[in-house]
Motif scaffolding. Structure first.
Motif, PDB file in Angstrom:
ATOM      1  N   ARG A 147       1.067  -1.400   0.284  1.00 59.14           N
ATOM      2  CA  ARG A 147       0.087   0.038   0.284  1.00 59.14           C
ATOM      3  C   ARG A 147       0.562   1.532   0.187  1.00 59.14           C
ATOM      4  N   GLY A 148       1.042   2.024  -1.015  1.00 59.83           N
ATOM      5  CA  GLY A 148       1.588   3.315  -0.839  1.00 59.83           C
ATOM      6  C   GLY A 148       2.912   2.920  -1.788  1.00 59.83           C
ATOM      7  N   TYR A 149       3.208   1.817  -2.318  1.00 64.43           N
ATOM      8  CA  TYR A 149       4.039   1.351  -2.963  1.00 64.43           C
ATOM      9  C   TYR A 149       4.163   1.585  -4.113  1.00 64.43           C
ATOM     10  N   GLY A 150       2.631   0.579  -4.636  1.00 66.21           N
ATOM     11  CA  GLY A 150       2.838   0.362  -5.550  1.00 66.21           C
ATOM     12  C   GLY A 150       2.356  -1.401  -5.894  1.00 66.21           C
ATOM     13  N   VAL A 151       3.043  -1.626  -7.366  1.00 64.26           N
ATOM     14  CA  VAL A 151       3.458  -3.414  -7.614  1.00 64.26           C
ATOM     15  C   VAL A 151       4.070  -2.922  -8.491  1.00 64.26           C
ATOM     16  N   GLU A 152       5.045  -3.827  -8.400  1.00 64.95           N
ATOM     17  CA  GLU A 152       6.366  -4.421  -9.394  1.00 64.95           C
ATOM     18  C   GLU A 152       6.799  -5.956  -8.594  1.00 64.95           C
TER      19      GLU A 152
END
Length: 689
Positions: A147-152
């Motif tokens: 959450r708040g970081y994104g996806v990678e």
């Protein structure tokens, strides 16, 4: 009733409704800017949508597809299409887009950004990613979401490239990769995937690869050549966007031993950098050397057509089941046997690796060959395999058996044709047999890969027939669909008529016909001579020897067998052959099922002439886990062999399924074994005539 459909399905249905007669899958594909394979893939869902409206799809062999139903229902569907806003992407399309975006991203992506692009909710994207995680783990990659970081996607660059190559193999045709004409009007997902694998550079990379003039590249199968080319193309694309390998350890992750093609890789990278104006780090030289090594090693792993005895037994039992159910003498068709061995080995690998299997001709084959489809499905079930075989693979097998059945009606031919068909060996053979049946004036000279066809000398053929766009000028070949519709037969007839008319006008045809007939007769005589020379040489040099291997392991037993050949002129490097024979034994069982006999074999540049010998062991060896082997048949052959020699060696391998020969090899005298081999090879030769 379905309330949503994809934009592609909507386009397909509108085309079908607007057509007053049947329309082929090739015509649909051309109109909406996708491949024929994609049309067939979408057809099942499209058929269900029509069923929801009380309509049905009618497929007529040789004509095409048409929507059938009451006018009232047809009108209701037209109104629905006018009012309905289609979904932009199917679930599968969304996941391809998401994978490509994440594999090319240099920093985490926000779920909101993906959902906005795809016109779906964040929850939908999150669910897509849940489904993608197991697929990514197969390649050693992890999906990181915070959450708040994104996806990678995290993992090694080499593993990311493997994932991209698999994604392309599962969703793209070879036609998509090698066509000179870009599909600029294609779907955004289609374009996204092509961009991610560097399709725009692929033909330039292929041209450079061919110009290296390495002798081994010409020995690669079409599948291996395409895998290599795709790997190189992805490497270039990743280099262009700065996604390079950072360490020698990461670059060498594909290998556990030394490099064979370092020098060649360095030369190739130098030419690559010069032609494409890019700079690759030294680690990419190691990586490309790995790709070249793996491709080259595939040659030695396919020493003979009949390499794996257990596989041969599977093919034999499948063929026998089909014979019992149909009464057709499939067991006498060597082309069928070779095709099944080649296909089933790859099919088993695909199934065990969990690779998504696609057969764009599944629907038409089920319809046009429904009886044979059921027969082959029942025959496969009777084999008792330890894994389920999907309908897509059954359809591929039906192609092989269908082509074999068609071969019963071969007629004389005049126009020399080469086939290029990327759906696989089975579909090219089925298409070839249908062409021969429908157009007896054709002489199908063989199947070629797209890259071989692009470089063939005009003297070797009169006509190239392809199921894909080729990197050639349009007047150099004719493109048809693998299903060979009535319209395409007419198109071919006109093409051949016009071609022969031009040759008659120039005065070339009569002389050509005479030369072709004379050359064909000479070729047959040379082929017969080659077969007899190979048979005679192997039978004359055959020996069955006792071998005192008491207290020795497998490597030393092989050394003793090769030592028996000393002075015969068979090999100049026995120790290299020991390594190759052991490597082969690790790859697949050499034991003949339900016997104490094993076949050890290899082809190598260190073998100077073909050799067949048998060895009775004083002390049985334990192979394949717990099987006692008392007799080893050793078959050696040079790396480069005429096709006649390969046919004889393959026939001997196939004869090992004959219980009489196996019994003689285990217990009989040298003279009895030679007599049995002679009778079998004589029967083989007489059938070839």
């Amino acid at each position: 009733m379905k309330s949503k459909m994809t934009a592609r399905q909507r386009q397909m249905i509108m085309l079908l409704l607007d057509s007053s007669e049947e329309i082929t899958a090739a015509e649909i594909a051309g109109n909406i800017g996708v491949s024929v394979r994609t049309v067939h893939r979408e057809m099942e869902d499209t058929e269900q949508i029509l069923h929801d409206f009380g309509l049905a799809l009618s497929r007529k062999s040789g004509k095409g597809i048409q929507v059938n139903g009451a006018e009232k229902e047809l009108e209701r569907l037209r109104i629905f299409l006018q009012e309905e806003k289609p979904e932009a992407f199917s679930g599968e399309e969304r996941q391809i887009f998401e994978l490509c975006s994440l594999l090319e991203a240099k920093e985490p992506l926000k779920l909101f950004a993906l959902s906005h692009t795809l016109k779906v909710t964040v929850a939908t994207v999150s669910n897509d990613l849940d489904e993608l995680e197991p697929w990514l783990r197969k390649f050693g990659l992890q999906l990181v979401r915070r959450r708040g970081y994104g996806v990678e996607i995290t993992g090694s660059e080499a593993d990311m490239r493997r994932a991209l190559c698999r994604l392309a193999a599962e969703h793209l045709d070879q036609s998509d990769l090698v066509s000179r004409v870009p599909r600029t009007g294609g779907h955004i997902v289609f374009r996204k995937l092509l961009s991610a694998i560097g399709q725009i550079r692929l033909l330039a990379v292929e041209s450079l690869l061919w110009d290296m003039e390495w002798s081994w590249t010409s020995e690669l199968t079409e599948n291996v050549y395409m895998e290599l080319l795709l790997g190189l193309s992805v490497c270039v694309r990743r280099g262009e966007i700065g996604m390079v390998l950072r360490s020698p350890e990461e670059a060498s992750s594909l290998r556990k031993s030394g490099y064979r093609n370092i020098s060649g890789s360095e030369q190739f990278v130098n030419r690559l950098e010069e032609k494409l104006e890019l700079k690759l780090p030294k680690t990419e030289i190691l990586y490309i050397a790995c790709l070249l090594d793996r491709a080259q090693e595939s040659i030695s792993s396919a020493d003979f057509v009949y390499g794996d005895i257990a596989l041969m037994d599977t093919v034999y039992r499948l063929t026998e089941q089909a014979v019992q159910r149909t009464g057709i003498p499939f067991q006498g068709d060597r082309i069928l046997r070779e095709g099944l061995l080649e296909h089933i080995e790859l099919a088993m690998r695909r199934i065990r690796e969990g690779t998504r299997i696609r057969n764009p001709l599944l629907g038409p084959i089920r319809k046009d060959y429904h009886y044979l489809f059921r027969i082959i499905r029942d025959s496969v079930e009777e084999l008792g395999l330890d894994f389920p075989v999907p309908d897509e693979e059954i359809a591929f097998l039906v192609m092989h058996f269908g082509a074999s059945a068609e071969r019963l009606n071969q007629l004389s031919r005049k126009v020399r044709a080469i086939l290029v068909c990327t759906s696989g060996l089975s579909s090219s053979r089925l298409l070839g047999e249908r062409l021969r049946k429908e157009m007896p004036q054709l002489e199908i000279r063989g199947n070629a890969s797209w890259y071989e066809a692009a470089r063939m000398h005009k003297e070797d053929y009169d006509l190239i027939i392809s199921t894909i766009d080729l990197p050639l000028e349009k007047d150099k070949y004719i493109k048809i669909s693998p299903l060979l519709t009535a319209e395409e037969i007419d198109k071919l007839m006109r093409f051949i008529h016009n071609m022969t008319q031009r040759e008659e006008d120039s005065g070339a045809l009569p002389e050509q016909d005479q030369l072709t007939a004379a050359e064909a007769a000479e070729d047959r005589i040379r082929s017969y001579r080659g077969l007899l020379n190979e048979i005679e040489g192997l039978l004359e040099s055959f020996r069955c020897c006792p071998l005192d291997n008491d207290g020795t392991d497998l490597p030393d037993t092989i050394r003793q067998m090769l030592d028996k050949l000393r002075g015969s002129g068979v090999t100049d490097a026995p120790e290299i052959l020991v390594e190759k024979l052991l490597e082969r034994e690790k790859m697949a069982s050499q034991v003949i099922p339900d016997t104490g006999l094993a076949l050890f074999h290899t082809r190598s540049s260190n073998v100077l002439k073909s050799s067949l010998t048998a060895y009775r062991l004083k002390e049985p060896l334990i192979l394949n886990g717990n099987t006692e082997v008392g007799t080893i048949l050793l078959m050696l052959a040079p790396r480069t062999l005429p096709k006649e020699s390969l046919e004889v060696l393959s026939e001997i391998s196939a004869m090992l399924l004959d219980t009489e020969l196996v019994h003689l090899l285990e217990k009989g005298t040298e003279s009895e074994i030679r007599t049995c081999l002679s009778a079998g090879l004589l029967h083989f030769f007489e059938n070839k005539r």
